[in-house]
Design a protein around this motif. Sequence first.
Motif, PDB file in Angstrom:
ATOM      1  N   LEU A 124      -2.759  15.821 -56.941  1.00 13.49           N
ATOM      2  CA  LEU A 124      -4.082  16.307 -57.338  1.00 13.49           C
ATOM      3  C   LEU A 124      -5.167  15.314 -56.931  1.00 13.49           C
ATOM      4  N   SER A 125      -4.866  14.025 -57.087  1.00 11.10           N
ATOM      5  CA  SER A 125      -5.820  13.000 -56.672  1.00 11.10           C
ATOM      6  C   SER A 125      -6.064  13.047 -55.168  1.00 11.10           C
ATOM      7  N   LEU A 126      -4.998  13.264 -54.383  1.00  7.62           N
ATOM      8  CA  LEU A 126      -5.156  13.392 -52.942  1.00  7.62           C
ATOM      9  C   LEU A 126      -6.031  14.596 -52.585  1.00  7.62           C
ATOM     10  N   ARG A 127      -5.785  15.709 -53.273  1.00  5.73           N
ATOM     11  CA  ARG A 127      -6.574  16.911 -53.007  1.00  5.73           C
ATOM     12  C   ARG A 127      -8.053  16.678 -53.265  1.00  5.73           C
ATOM     13  N   VAL A 128      -8.357  15.931 -54.307  1.00  2.38           N
ATOM     14  CA  VAL A 128      -9.756  15.735 -54.713  1.00  2.38           C
ATOM     15  C   VAL A 128     -10.461  14.697 -53.841  1.00  2.38           C
ATOM     16  N   THR A 129      -9.752  13.604 -53.515  1.00  3.41           N
ATOM     17  CA  THR A 129     -10.424  12.454 -52.899  1.00  3.41           C
ATOM     18  C   THR A 129     -10.182  12.288 -51.404  1.00  3.41           C
ATOM     19  N   VAL A 130      -9.095  12.838 -50.879  1.00  2.00           N
ATOM     20  CA  VAL A 130      -8.749  12.570 -49.481  1.00  2.00           C
ATOM     21  C   VAL A 130      -8.644  13.835 -48.647  1.00  2.00           C
ATOM     22  N   LEU A 131      -7.900  14.816 -49.123  1.00  2.00           N
ATOM     23  CA  LEU A 131      -7.561  15.967 -48.286  1.00  2.00           C
ATOM     24  C   LEU A 131      -8.735  16.904 -48.046  1.00  2.00           C
ATOM     25  N   ARG A 132      -9.795  16.758 -48.828  1.00  2.00           N
ATOM     26  CA  ARG A 132     -10.950  17.632 -48.618  1.00  2.00           C
ATOM     27  C   ARG A 132     -11.718  17.277 -47.354  1.00  2.00           C
ATOM     28  N   ARG A 133     -11.655  16.013 -46.963  1.00  2.00           N
ATOM     29  CA  ARG A 133     -12.371  15.608 -45.755  1.00  2.00           C
ATOM     30  C   ARG A 133     -11.375  15.434 -44.610  1.00  2.00           C
ATOM     31  N   LYS A 134     -11.808  15.744 -43.438  1.00  2.00           N
ATOM     32  CA  LYS A 134     -10.932  15.675 -42.259  1.00  2.00           C
ATOM     33  C   LYS A 134     -10.881  14.243 -41.769  1.00  2.00           C
ATOM     34  N   ALA A 135      -9.662  13.660 -41.746  1.00  2.00           N
ATOM     35  CA  ALA A 135      -9.505  12.283 -41.299  1.00  2.00           C
ATOM     36  C   ALA A 135      -9.309  12.240 -39.791  1.00  2.00           C
ATOM     37  N   PRO A 136      -9.867  11.230 -39.127  1.00  2.00           N
ATOM     38  CA  PRO A 136      -9.624  11.088 -37.688  1.00  2.00           C
ATOM     39  C   PRO A 136      -8.160  10.763 -37.426  1.00  2.00           C
ATOM     40  N   THR A 137      -7.611  11.391 -36.398  1.00  2.00           N
ATOM     41  CA  THR A 137      -6.199  11.177 -36.086  1.00  2.00           C
ATOM     42  C   THR A 137      -6.038   9.915 -35.246  1.00  2.00           C
ATOM     43  N   ARG A 138      -5.168   9.029 -35.680  1.00  2.00           N
ATOM     44  CA  ARG A 138      -4.888   7.808 -34.929  1.00  2.00           C
ATOM     45  C   ARG A 138      -4.030   8.144 -33.728  1.00  2.00           C
ATOM     46  N   PRO A 139      -4.382   7.662 -32.528  1.00  2.00           N
ATOM     47  CA  PRO A 139      -3.533   7.946 -31.370  1.00  2.00           C
ATOM     48  C   PRO A 139      -2.159   7.351 -31.558  1.00  2.00           C
ATOM     49  N   LEU A 166       1.307  15.655 -45.075  1.00  2.00           N
ATOM     50  CA  LEU A 166       0.250  14.875 -45.720  1.00  2.00           C
ATOM     51  C   LEU A 166      -0.174  13.694 -44.849  1.00  2.00           C
ATOM     52  N   LEU A 167       0.788  13.013 -44.229  1.00  2.00           N
ATOM     53  CA  LEU A 167       0.435  11.899 -43.350  1.00  2.00           C
ATOM     54  C   LEU A 167      -0.417  12.376 -42.180  1.00  2.00           C
ATOM     55  N   LYS A 168      -0.093  13.545 -41.642  1.00  2.00           N
ATOM     56  CA  LYS A 168      -0.918  14.104 -40.573  1.00  2.00           C
ATOM     57  C   LYS A 168      -2.335  14.395 -41.074  1.00  2.00           C
ATOM     58  N   ARG A 169      -2.422  14.915 -42.306  1.00  2.00           N
ATOM     59  CA  ARG A 169      -3.735  15.261 -42.857  1.00  2.00           C
ATOM     60  C   ARG A 169      -4.630  14.037 -43.052  1.00  2.00           C
ATOM     61  N   VAL A 170      -4.028  12.869 -43.268  1.00  2.00           N
ATOM     62  CA  VAL A 170      -4.839  11.665 -43.491  1.00  2.00           C
ATOM     63  C   VAL A 170      -4.991  10.831 -42.230  1.00  2.00           C
ATOM     64  N   GLY A 171      -4.614  11.388 -41.075  1.00  2.00           N
ATOM     65  CA  GLY A 171      -4.939  10.742 -39.810  1.00  2.00           C
ATOM     66  C   GLY A 171      -3.813  10.079 -39.071  1.00  2.00           C
ATOM     67  N   VAL A 172      -2.567  10.166 -39.559  1.00  2.00           N
ATOM     68  CA  VAL A 172      -1.435   9.565 -38.848  1.00  2.00           C
ATOM     69  C   VAL A 172      -0.950  10.550 -37.780  1.00  2.00           C
ATOM     70  N   ALA A 173      -0.783  10.062 -36.570  1.00  2.00           N
ATOM     71  CA  ALA A 173      -0.294  10.929 -35.496  1.00  2.00           C
ATOM     72  C   ALA A 173       1.090  11.474 -35.835  1.00  2.00           C
ATOM     73  N   SER A 174       1.373  12.691 -35.385  1.00  2.00           N
ATOM     74  CA  SER A 174       2.626  13.357 -35.735  1.00  2.00           C
ATOM     75  C   SER A 174       3.847  12.526 -35.362  1.00  2.00           C
ATOM     76  N   ALA A 175       3.859  12.014 -34.136  1.00  2.00           N
ATOM     77  CA  ALA A 175       5.019  11.248 -33.682  1.00  2.00           C
ATOM     78  C   ALA A 175       5.172   9.959 -34.484  1.00  2.00           C
ATOM     79  N   ASP A 176       4.056   9.317 -34.836  1.00  2.00           N
ATOM     80  CA  ASP A 176       4.128   8.091 -35.636  1.00  2.00           C
ATOM     81  C   ASP A 176       4.650   8.380 -37.038  1.00  2.00           C
ATOM     82  N   ALA A 177       4.226   9.501 -37.622  1.00  2.00           N
ATOM     83  CA  ALA A 177       4.707   9.865 -38.956  1.00  2.00           C
ATOM     84  C   ALA A 177       6.207  10.123 -38.937  1.00  2.00           C
TER      85      ALA A 177
END
Length: 368
Positions: A349-364, A135-146
Amino acid sequence: MTPGSAGARSVAAATGSVPSARSAKLAQLLHPPRWLVVVVALAVLAVIVWLVVIPQYSSAVRSLATLESLSVPLVALAVVLELASLVAFSGMTATVLGQGRPHYSTLLRIDLTDLGLNHVVPGGGTTSAAVRFGLLKRVGVASADALTGAAIEVSASNLMLGVVFGAGLVLSITSFGANAAIAVATVMVAAFFVLAILVCWILTRHSRRAVTVARELAGRLPLIEPDAVERVILIMAARITELLSDSRRLLRLAVLGALNWLLDAGALWVVLAAFGSPISPGVLLIVYGLGSILAMLPITPGGIGIVEGVMVPALVAFGFPAPVALLGVVGWRLMEYWLPIPLAAAAYLSLRVTVLRRKAPTRPPVSI
């Protein structure tokens, strides 16, 4: 969290490495099937309930009249304290991830999803950690940072739990005699403190040597890629150095970690007070810390059965009537263990509706 194939896959995912077919086959042989894990966990839970909880159940049933004097306002206050405890933990998440992190409300919902899943899946620490990582990756957090952020946050949280438990020991050092469970918890806390200090010292003072040793060990293990391990260790070292050099941020992390545990312990105190049996601060912190530390053992989801089986006898040993101790602990666990489950479903469910539907930019990731 419990070590396992999910943790190894997370390390590999953090750097994009893929385990070989041979490693994957070896991993299948080394890890038992999930159905066996579930059966063993349920069997252990049944033994705990049969030997610890049921013997005290009859006396609690005879005292159900105590519910008539239950203070509803105090119960409501306990619920508020539990919710505030969850808010504090997500504050830790925001503090560890630092600048460029997702919005706090997003992190809160991800943490709730993680906690709820951890409470319903046997050995849920690994599964929920993998879901949280995704989920953190899906909202733009880099894998290593997560990955490194989660390790730092969990370590800081556990250190503050040790401080809470230690404060209880100091406040009530003359109130208890020899007790095996308290001795085990004390040893666990002391060992974790020593380990945390040692790891911080190695990563901040001898990171290159740590990388060399870790690469040698990783080369002998299945699923673990040496390059992935090196990257995670260097990012972890950078994160720890960054925290230690920022005293305000480090203090905020410590305060939020303490609040997370103290608000939860406060809810237990309020529930016991609602039954007409308030508890002294020292005994509260000992009993609460004891149950919370032993709940980390990867036996049942969220320590269900273990927490009740430890905390109820501990309260009785400190002079509480057995019926009140059982009803108080069970009432608190309704809020601490069961309440996050429906909240987690709503949060996801709230994440699915409001956040996960749109692609978040990944933070370096943090530079190393």
